[in-house]
Enzyme design. Structure first.
Site, PDB file in Angstrom:
ATOM      1  CG  ASP A 199      46.474  37.190  37.352  1.00 37.15           C
ATOM      2  OD1 ASP A 199      47.299  38.080  37.047  1.00 37.15           O
ATOM      3  OD2 ASP A 199      45.346  37.101  36.840  1.00 37.15           O
ATOM      4  CD  GLU A 232      46.075  40.262  31.950  1.00 37.05           C
ATOM      5  OE1 GLU A 232      45.839  40.708  30.818  1.00 37.05           O
ATOM      6  OE2 GLU A 232      46.158  39.031  32.196  1.00 37.05           O
ATOM      7  CD  GLU A 233      45.908  35.647  32.295  1.00 37.42           C
ATOM      8  OE1 GLU A 233      44.989  35.823  31.470  1.00 37.42           O
ATOM      9  OE2 GLU A 233      47.095  35.498  31.949  1.00 37.42           O
ATOM     10  CG  ASP A 260      50.615  45.605  30.858  1.00 30.95           C
ATOM     11  OD1 ASP A 260      51.331  44.787  31.466  1.00 30.95           O
ATOM     12  OD2 ASP A 260      49.375  45.641  30.988  1.00 30.95           O
ATOM     13  CG  HIS A 272      46.092  32.029  28.055  1.00 28.61           C
ATOM     14  ND1 HIS A 272      44.952  32.778  28.104  1.00 28.61           N
ATOM     15  CD2 HIS A 272      47.019  32.746  28.756  1.00 28.61           C
ATOM     16  CE1 HIS A 272      45.148  33.887  28.794  1.00 28.61           C
ATOM     17  NE2 HIS A 272      46.415  33.886  29.187  1.00 28.61           N
TER      18      HIS A 272
END
Length: 496
Positions: free
Chosen positions: A122, A189-190, A216, A460
């Protein structure tokens, strides 16, 4: 008398210089001695095209609707099957929740603990009103000027597809690992990973699986960011900060603004928020930050090396400088961020209720309980109700740098990225890996992404991209990591 005083002063100064020089020279390099990994043939343009196409699927996760953009996720899954036939035909794949994927690549020796490589599918949405600021459209998946442009190129489809490229290449060569390898690709995850990674971790725990290590997304290969360091610095996240949002609410009697009380609800809440911002939790160079500086110190030059090698003396000075910058300040303390305020609905009406949200990112050693106590004591107003919000989490455990797992990742970075030092670091944001703490003592957060200071706002933000050359490095990193990890890591494992 004066001569003796100056002689004494000179002697003290000389002794101090000797101590500083001795400490500086005694801090020898902690870097692993390696040779560059044998290069593997990669069709960089074809790999770049596959990543670019994955960016065209608008896999934006939603906080309120788990099924949001489900069709886009399904299109991505079909594209992955089409692009990586060896993975499709060889690895076992399970769907977790609505759209998370869990792959298992069976090893030849079931006595060895498996490893887990993670990424997420995502992406975050484009900030309203900023789409026109992108050099290339954010979901066009365009390749231009040596870069792959688009939302997710960095966070985190770059990692996901680099892992897939590496595994596909190994499978095509006939390789089979001794150690079983799991791949976990979350879909939310977001928005906290509650339906993806958390569910995957619960499933694996129900099967009593313990991992040699979990890797990760996380910290980066930074270039030109650390002053006094000529080399690139790859930071491996050995811990991540906790997440503690606190809601403050205050009830009052609504009324006409022409007859305000001496202390309005907005005024009282504003004072409380101001106190929290002005009186933050204390900063200190300790824990992971101290480990990082101790590891980097021998690699620095000039005055920076002297300062970092003698924190017993220069710690207050260094801390003062680090607190001036948002990212470095966050390494040293539990941060306080005022994020939301809701009050009033008309300009001439006093509101009857006001709510505010404060987000704390907790340093290992602090807890949600200690944060609540800090908030209560700082605002010192019994009229304001204080409540922890849903979705908070404690800081992670600190994974040991002495473990063979850490050393394997360290070595792989050094073999893949030339002229790069490796050091432990603290992950400031939250990752899906926090849900796997019960499945391994070794949980690390690292993305093999090169980034300079001008790249950090792309995270982001606007104009997210990854260079084709760096993407090839990412593929080579995961390829080499699998080779380095699939063998027994200790004599104890060999003889199980």
């Amino acid at each position: 008398m004066i001569r003796r005083f100056f002689f004494f002063l000179f002697s003290i100064l000389l002794l101090l210089i000797i101590i500083l020089a001795g400490n500086t020279l005694r801090h020898s390099s902690q870097q692993i001695s390696t040779q560059p990994a044998a290069p593997i043939a990669i069709d960089e343009q074809a790999a770049a095209r596959r990543l670019a196409e994955s960016l065209r699927f608008m896999t934006i996760s939603s906080q309120t609707d788990e099924n949001a953009n489900a069709i886009e996720f399904q299109k991505l899954h079909a594209f992955m099957d089409q692009s990586y036939p060896h993975i499709r035909d060889t690895l076992k794949r399970e769907t977790i929740g609505t759209n998370s994927l869990l792959y298992k690549w069976e090893g030849t020796d079931d006595r060895l603990k498996p490893i887990l490589l993670m990424a997420h599918q995502d992406v975050v949405p484009i900030a309203p009103g900023t789409g026109q600021l992108w050099q290339e459209p954010p979901f066009a998946g365009k390749i231009a000027d040596g870069f792959i442009w688009g939302r997710g190129a960095w966070d985190d489809k770059g990692n996901l597809f680099a892992i897939m490229e590496a595994v596909e290449t190994l499978l095509a060569s006939g390789y089979q690992p001794q150690r079983t390898i799991y791949l976990s690709f979350g879909h939310d995850e977001e928005v906290s990973g509650l339906h993806g990674a958390k569910a995957a971790a619960a499933l694996l725990q129900s099967r009593h699986i313990q991992f040699e290590y979990v890797l990760d997304e996380g910290m980066l290969v930074t270039e030109g960011i650390l002053q006094g360091l000529d080399k690139s610095a790859a930071l491996i996240g050995i811990a991540e900060k906790g997440y503690a949002s606190v809601q403050l609410s205050l009830d009052a009697t609504p009324g006409h603004s022409s007859m305000p009380p001496q202390h309005t609800a907005i005024g009282m809440m504003s004072l409380a928020l101001s106190k929290l911002e002005q009186h933050q939790l204390p900063a200190d160079i300790r824990g992971v930050a101290l480990d990082m500086f101790n590891t980097i110190a021998p690699e620095m030059h000039g005055i920076n090396r002297v300062v970092l090698s003698n924190l017993w003396l220069f710690s207050p000075l260094l801390q003062h400088e680090l607190e001036k910058n948002g990212s470095t300040n966050a390494m040293l303390r539990t941060t306080t961020a005022l994020t939301m305020v809701h009050a009033g609905n008309k300009d001439n009406v006093l509101p009857g209720n006001i709510q505010a949200t404060v987000n704390f990112r907790t340093l290992p050693g602090d807890t949600q309980a200690s944060v609540l106590e800090h908030v209560k004591n700082t605002i010192d107003n019994a009229s304001i109700h204080i409540q922890s919000m849903v979705g908070n989490s404690e800081p992670s455990n600190i994974s040991p740098t002495s473990s063979m797992a850490y050393q394997t990742i360290n070595r792989t970075i050094r073999e893949t990225f030339s002229n790069t030092i490796v050091a432990p670091g603290l992950m400031l944001g939250a990752t899906d890996s926090r849900y796997f703490e019960g499945l391994s003592d070794n949980i690390f957060k690292f993305s093999p992404v090169r980034a300079g200071s001008d790249d950090l706002p792309r995270f982001h933000g606007t104009n997210e991209r990854i260079s084709i050359s760096n993407y090839a490095e990412m593929i080579r990193f995961y390829h080499q990591l699998i080779l380095n990890s699939s063998k027994p890591s200790t004599e104890k494992e060999k003889t199980k």
